[in-house]
Write a protein that holds these residues in place. Structure first.
Motif, short mmCIF file in Angstrom:
data_model
loop_
_atom_site.label_atom_id
_atom_site.label_comp_id
_atom_site.label_asym_id
_atom_site.label_seq_id
_atom_site.Cartn_x
_atom_site.Cartn_y
_atom_site.Cartn_z
N TRP A 172 -2.63 7.72 3.87
CA TRP A 172 -3.64 8.35 3.01
C TRP A 172 -3.67 9.86 3.28
O TRP A 172 -3.71 10.66 2.35
CB TRP A 172 -5.02 7.73 3.26
N GLY B 295 -11.87 -0.33 9.18
CA GLY B 295 -12.00 -1.31 8.10
C GLY B 295 -10.74 -2.13 7.89
O GLY B 295 -10.81 -3.36 7.79
N THR B 296 -9.59 -1.46 7.82
CA THR B 296 -8.36 -2.21 7.59
C THR B 296 -8.00 -3.08 8.79
O THR B 296 -7.53 -4.21 8.62
CB THR B 296 -7.17 -1.29 7.23
N ASN C 99 -1.69 13.48 9.42
CA ASN C 99 -1.00 12.25 9.05
C ASN C 99 0.05 11.89 10.09
O ASN C 99 0.23 10.72 10.42
CB ASN C 99 -0.38 12.36 7.65
N TRP D 267 -2.12 2.80 7.43
CA TRP D 267 -2.88 2.98 6.18
C TRP D 267 -3.57 4.33 6.18
O TRP D 267 -3.52 5.06 5.20
CB TRP D 267 -3.92 1.87 6.02
N ALA D 268 -4.23 4.64 7.30
CA ALA D 268 -4.94 5.92 7.38
C ALA D 268 -3.97 7.09 7.36
O ALA D 268 -4.21 8.10 6.68
CB ALA D 268 -5.80 5.96 8.65
N ILE E 112 -11.11 4.02 7.43
CA ILE E 112 -9.91 3.30 6.99
C ILE E 112 -9.31 2.53 8.16
O ILE E 112 -8.95 1.35 8.02
CB ILE E 112 -8.87 4.28 6.39
N ILE F 143 -13.68 9.46 6.82
CA ILE F 143 -12.99 8.52 5.93
C ILE F 143 -11.80 7.90 6.65
O ILE F 143 -11.58 6.68 6.58
CB ILE F 143 -12.54 9.23 4.63
N THR F 144 -11.05 8.72 7.39
CA THR F 144 -9.88 8.23 8.13
C THR F 144 -10.30 7.19 9.17
O THR F 144 -9.66 6.12 9.28
CB THR F 144 -9.15 9.41 8.81
N TYR G 64 0.84 -1.20 0.00
CA TYR G 64 0.00 0.00 0.00
C TYR G 64 0.88 1.25 0.00
O TYR G 64 0.61 2.21 -0.73
CB TYR G 64 -0.92 -0.04 1.21
N ALA H 241 -3.37 -0.73 10.33
CA ALA H 241 -4.59 0.08 10.21
C ALA H 241 -4.30 1.57 10.38
O ALA H 241 -4.73 2.39 9.56
CB ALA H 241 -5.62 -0.39 11.23
N GLU I 74 -13.15 14.07 5.72
CA GLU I 74 -11.89 13.32 5.72
C GLU I 74 -11.65 12.61 7.05
O GLU I 74 -11.08 11.52 7.08
CB GLU I 74 -10.73 14.26 5.39
#
Length: 198
Positions: A136, A103-104, A145, A132-133, A100, A96-97, A63, A129, A93
């Motif tokens: 992104w 979900g991951t 981040n 990944w977030a 992520i 969404i974060t 990823y 997890a 966002e």
């Protein structure tokens, strides 16, 4: 003890760490070319993670590879064909974060516990997890981040030590420290831009 650690450290691990150090230093300085060093470090890290049976980390690095290419292009061009500015996440966002992360984690945990011989499915899934977030958000040049990547880093340190990946554990401690300074430096950039428009 140190001699034993050095003997266990492979050349791909040494070079993966070397390129990763340059990548994070350039990211801290807001340099889009950080991704080019990241791609080199990630490629070597993929080999190390599969050898260590850290399957979620292996997938995470795949990823990272895709996001590094995407991030480099987004940082350089964005939607406006000019460099995208550092900013804070919007409410959308943030949702969404969170998605992520949840979900991951769920996918990795289910996969690792049912289809692999992983002895650390929860920690491996958590590290991946949050990373990944965080990745992104970094690709979208969002200051948060650094926070998510540091949650991943703090979980990863004991995991890497457990797997005898001492050099990667030291790298992760380094990444944790750099992420603190990266957050502070990006915050200054945002403040400076806000003051310029005030």
């Amino acid at each position: 003890m140190m001699h034993e650690i050095l003997l266990k450290t492979t050349l791909p691990e040494w070079f993966g760490v070397f390129f990763s150090v340059f990548q994070v230093l350039l990211a801290k300085k807001n340099n889009p070319n950080n991704y080019l060093f990241g791609i080199a470090g990630i490629s070597l890290t993929l080999f190390v993670m599969i050898q260590s049976k850290l399957y979620a980390e292996f997938t995470l690095n795949l990823y990272y590879l895709v996001m590094s290419i995407y991030g480099w292009l987004y940082w350089k061009f964005g939607k406006r064909k000019s460099e995208t500015a550092i900013s804070e996440t919007t409410n959308q966002e943030k949702l969404i974060t969170a998605g992520i992360v949840m979900g991951t984690f769920s996918l990795f945990w289910l996969f690792l516990t049912n289809f692999t011989d992983s002895d650390v499915p929860i920690l491996d899934s958590l590290v991946s997890a949050f990373a990944w977030a965080g990745m992104w958000l970094m690709a979208r040049r969002k200051i948060e981040n650094w926070l998510l990547l540091n949650i991943s880093n703090i979980i990863a340190i004991p995991l890497l030590i457990h797997k005898d990946l001492y050099l990667f554990a030291v790298l992760t401690i380094f990444l944790f420290i750099i992420a603190i300074f990266g957050y502070l430096e990006w915050r200054k950039i945002i403040k400076k831009r806000e003051n310029a428009f005030a």
